[in-house]
Structure formats: structure tokens, C-alpha cells
Design an enzyme around this catalytic site. Structure first.
Site, PDB file in Angstrom:
ATOM      1  N   GLU A 276       5.898   3.689  -7.648  1.00  0.00           N
ATOM      2  CA  GLU A 276       6.007   2.453  -8.459  1.00  0.00           C
ATOM      3  C   GLU A 276       5.636   1.219  -7.481  1.00  0.00           C
ATOM      4  O   GLU A 276       6.454   0.732  -6.908  1.00  0.00           O
ATOM      5  CB  GLU A 276       7.313   2.136  -9.139  1.00  0.00           C
ATOM      6  CG  GLU A 276       6.939   1.411 -10.606  1.00  0.00           C
ATOM      7  CD  GLU A 276       7.152  -0.254 -10.149  1.00  0.00           C
ATOM      8  OE1 GLU A 276       6.268  -0.911  -9.639  1.00  0.00           O
ATOM      9  OE2 GLU A 276       8.402  -0.697  -9.973  1.00  0.00           O
TER      10      GLU A 276
ATOM     11  N   CYS B 161       7.186  -6.869 -10.282  1.00  0.00           N
ATOM     12  CA  CYS B 161       5.959  -5.995 -10.095  1.00  0.00           C
ATOM     13  C   CYS B 161       5.070  -5.912 -11.456  1.00  0.00           C
ATOM     14  O   CYS B 161       3.883  -6.021 -11.189  1.00  0.00           O
ATOM     15  CB  CYS B 161       6.501  -4.766 -10.115  1.00  0.00           C
ATOM     16  SG  CYS B 161       7.596  -4.343  -8.514  1.00  0.00           S
TER      17      CYS B 161
END
Length: 476
Positions: free
Chosen positions: A250, A284
Site C-alpha cells: 500500500e 496516503c
């Protein structure tokens, strides 16, 4: 005075600290105060953790599913009970407002509760064959997992490394960020207190490259899960490839927000301004590039600037704080460089743009308008409290710009046209798309990206299946 806990490793269920090991300071980003001293694992500690993970895997995978589920459910309950204390430590070491820290910790517990239920939903299948023969597909835990978590969501990211793996029957060695260690230690300790064997979940710290090379260099580790930058993700993937380890990555993003003329502009402003400056933009999935159809550009720009100016920035421990400091000096320096480059190339600085004070790592909520495509901030993830607002001429141009970069983690869109929503769902390149909302995660939905934003998923059923491998059993 800060009530920050003593720090330690957790190896084989034992708390390890000191004894001549290397260590580093943990800093409060709001004050610059040294909160504590974090010990680093030495090579012997890591070898012991690896040996324990191998042993713990053999034990934990044989634990009946209903017992695993009960233990993980108990751990989730302990995290909820301790959420206030954990959030206090999280805010001290990471900076985000106390309410956000507590919400993150509760969400981590909710994710573990979901994973506990998945322990009893690990289904295989039987394939149709002629009478007298059969093929059964079973799913088995992949083996010991190494998880590396960043500092921006210190409880949730650690849980994402641990929860799915434990539900699948794997053992885990997790390395939380050295900048936010107390949060990760608290999550692992709750699991141990609930009954997870000490060899099945362990927590280590150290120089990141040294720890990752040591763990990934061992054939005991069968899976790597990592959250962090694309550059580091590529590096770790290369290390894992030497032993053909399974990966979940990720990585970074650069979230586009497509705002159309037919959208509810006020709702979009209220939602996306709060989403943009959450955790000082150190997210993120943070919205970064606002691509606004020309008909509503001025209204959206002026409303966004107004909301950015109204934010209360301060110590996350203080009541009323809406945005805390950035987590470290690297982030402040990086944002300053990107803002300066954008303005030099012709961008309009609508508000913010400066550091705040000389204590801690505070930065003004910033809005840049009409930023040229060749500006650094248009091509590299800002990871800070900066919004980029650009007018766009058409839907096609907005989609083209949204997909221009090699990143594809989260994207956002605001429109009242149901047909356009379906087109966007098909054409925007992202692992997650939020339409008329700021939320892109849920405990039962997969969380992950495409292209340079990584591969594989956490959360949801996918987060458990990512820690399992299929086996086909053929019977004649």
C-alpha cells in the site's frame, strides 16, 4: 509530565529494553520535547523473533477457528477499553488531534472485530467432476508474515499488518515506525493480553533498512506487507523477490478530486476541506489535486480558501484543535520546497504557505491555485496540508488529468449525474473511488491501489485472503 510510557520490544511475549542495545529518541512533534528512548533490536533479537515466528505459526495455525475468533474479539475489546490511553500516547508522538487519535484507535478495534468474524468464513470449494472423483480447493495460511507500518496512522496501520494475518492463521513480526512506537506496542500488547501466543505476534524496532533486510533475508518469512512510499516499496519488493515472498504493497498516492458543475458545491467544500487537512494532509488517500469544472471553479476556490483560513491549528492535546503539527521536520521541509517550486513556476498562493512558529513542526493550511503541470507538487505526492485547485474545461480533460500520474490509490468525484458516476467508476484509475463522499475505507471493504500505488489489499475479506494460499486436492 507527558505520561508517555516506557518503550520496549516484544519478542516471544517478553518485553526487551536496554542492555547495551542501540536506541533513539522519540520526539513530540508539537513541542520538540523528547518523549522517551526507543531500543533497537539487535541481530540476536531478530533471529529470536524469526525462530519464534516459525514456532508460533505452527501453534497458531492449528488453533481452532472459533478460538482464534474469540481471542481476536477479546483483543478488540481491550483496545476499545484502552482507547483513551492509547490515543493520548498517539497524539504525543504523532501530533494529530486527540479526538482523531481516539477515532483511529476505535477503528482499528473495529477492523479486528471484523477479522475475528472472518476466522470462521475461510471457505474453500469443491469442483464438479465425474462420479468417483473430485477436486477440492482449500485455503491455507501462507506462513510467518513481516509487516512494516508507517507513522501517519500508528494504530490502524499496525492493525492492518497484524489483523488479517492472525485471522488467516499466520504468525506476524511487525515493525511499527520508530517515530510512533508506543501506539504499535499498545496494539500488540492488547493481542498478547487477549491470549495470542507470544511467538505468534511480535514487535521489533530498529534502523528500517537493517531490520527489513534481516527479516526478508530469512526463508522463515513467507509474506511481506508494507505501507509507505513507492520508492521504499519498490526496494522491499526487490528484497522479497529474492525468496519469492508474497507481497502486499500500500504505497503513495496523489488523489485527484473531480468537481463537476452539477455538484452540490457547498457539500463538496465542507467535506473535502475537512478531508484534505485531516492529519495535516499526511494521509496516503488524501485528496490533493482538485480538478474543478470551469463553471464552479471560482465558487469552489473561494470557499476552499475561506475554510482553510478558518482552521484552528495547534497542539493536538488542546481542545478545539482541528489540525495538529506535521509529524517531523522532513515533512515541513518537503512541503516548503514544493510550494516554493510551484509559485516560482506560476502557481497562485491563495493562502498559507508558511511554517508556524519555531517550536514543533507546524505548517499553515495552504491553497495553491492554477498550478502548472510541470510543478513538482503536481507530480510528487505532497503529503502535507496543501491543496491544489485547477480549473478544467471538460469531463474528458478531468479524467485525463486524474489518470496522468503513475499513482492510483484513492480518487474522489462530486456530481449529481448517475450516468457520469458509472463512467467515472469505469474510467478513473484508482483502487478506491469516493463519489459524493470523503470516505474511501470500511472494515469490510478492500483497501489498496493500482499502478505505483501498490498491489494487493488490506481490510475486508481480501485482507485475510491476501495471507492465504490455495491448494487443490485431486481425488480419483
Amino acid at each position: 509530565m507527558s505520561n508517555y510510557p516506557a518503550l520496549h520490544l516484544l519478542v516471544g511475549g517478553e518485553q526487551i529494553s536496554g542492555d547495551g542495545r542501540d536506541s533513539e529518541d522519540v520526539i513530540n512533534p508539537a513541542t520538540g520535547e523528547i518523549l522517551g528512548r526507543l531500543v533497537h533490536a539487535n541481530a540476536a533479537d531478530l533471529d529470536r523473533a524469526l525462530e519464534g515466528a516459525e514456532k508460533g505459526f505452527r501453534e497458531w495455525r492449528k488453533t481452532p477457528a472459533d478460538k482464534r475468533a474469540a481471542i481476536l474479539t477479546k483483543a478488540a475489546g481491550l483496545i476499545k477499553e484502552r482507547a483513551g490511553e492509547i490515543a493520548h500516547h498517539l497524539t504525543l508522538e504523532q501530533g494529530k488531534p486527540l479526538g482523531e487519535a481516539k477515532g483511529e484507535t476505535i477503528y482499528a478495534a473495529m477492523l479486528l472485530e471484523f477479522y475475528a468474524g472472518e476466522c470462521k468464513r475461510l471457505y474453500g470449494r469443491t469442483l464438479v467432476r465425474p462420479e468417483g472423483s473430485r477436486v477440492e480447493v482449500q485455503y491455507h495460511p501462507v506462513g510467518p508474515v513481516a509487516g512494516f507500518a508507517p507513522w501517519n496512522f500508528p494504530t490502524l496501520n499496525v492493525m492492518r499488518k497484524i489483523g488479517g494475518a492472525l485471522a488467516a492463521g499466520c504468525s506476524v513480526i511487525v515493525k511499527p515506525s520508530e517515530e510512533t512506537p508506543a501506539s504499535g506496542i499498545a496494539i500488540v500488547q492488547a493481542l498478547l493480553d487477549a491470549g495470542v501466543p507470544g511467538d505468534a505476534v511480535q514487535c521489533v524496532f530498529g534502523v528500517p533498512d537493517q531490520v527489513s533486510r534481516h527479516l526478508l533475508g530469512s526463508q522463515i518469512i513467507r509474506k511481506l506487507t508494507f505501507t509507505g512510499s513507492t520508492a521504499v516499496g519498490k526496494h522491499l519488493a526487490k528484497l522479497a523477490a529474492e525468496d519469492l515472498k508474497i507481497n502486499t504493497m500500500e504505497l503513495g498516492g496523489h488523489g485527484p478530486v473531480l468537481v463537476f458543475n452539477d455538484s452540490d458545491v457547498d457539500q463538496a467544500l465542507d467535506t473535502m476541506a475537512a478531508t484534505k487537512y485531516r492529519n495535516a494532509g499526511q494521509v496516503c488517500v488524501s485528496p490533493t489535486r482538485f480538478l474543478i469544472e470551469e463553471g464552479v471553479f471560482e465558487k469552489f476556490r473561494d470557499g476552499f480558501v475561506e475554510r482553510a483560513k478558518a482552521l484552528k491549528v495547534g497542539n493536538g492535546m488542546e481542545d478545539g484543535t482541528q489540525m495538529g503539527p506535521m509529524a517531523n521536520s522532513r515533512g515541513v521541509d518537503g512541503i516548503q520546497e514544493k510550494i516554493g517550486d510551484a509559485v516560482e513556476k506560476g502557481a497562485k498562493l491563495m493562502t498559507g504557505g508558511e511554517r508556524i512558529g519555531n517550536q514543533g513542526f507546524f505548517h499553515q493550511p495552504t491553497v495553491l491555485s492554477e498550478v502548472p503541470t510541470d510543478a513538482q507538487i503536481m507530480n510528487e505526492e505532497p503529503f502535507g496540508p496543501v491543496a491544489i485547485l485547477n480549473p478544467m474545461s471538460s469531463e474528458d480533460a478531468m479524467i485525463e488529468e486524474a489518470n496522468r500520474l503513475p499513482y492510483g490509490l484513492a480518487a474522489y468525484a462530486w456530481t449529481s449525474d448517475p450516468t457520469r458516476r458509472r463512467r467515472l467508476a469505469a474510467e478513473v484509475e484508482a483502487g478506491m473511488l469516493a463519489i459524493n463522499t470523503g470516505g474511501v475505507s470500511a472494515v469490510d471493504a478492500p483497501f489498496g491501489g493500482v499502478k505505483w500505488s501498490g498491489y494487493g489489499s488490506e481490510d475486508g475479506r481480501e485482507g485475510v485472503m491476501a495471507c492465504m494460499v490455495p491448494k487443490a486436492i485431486h481425488e480419483g
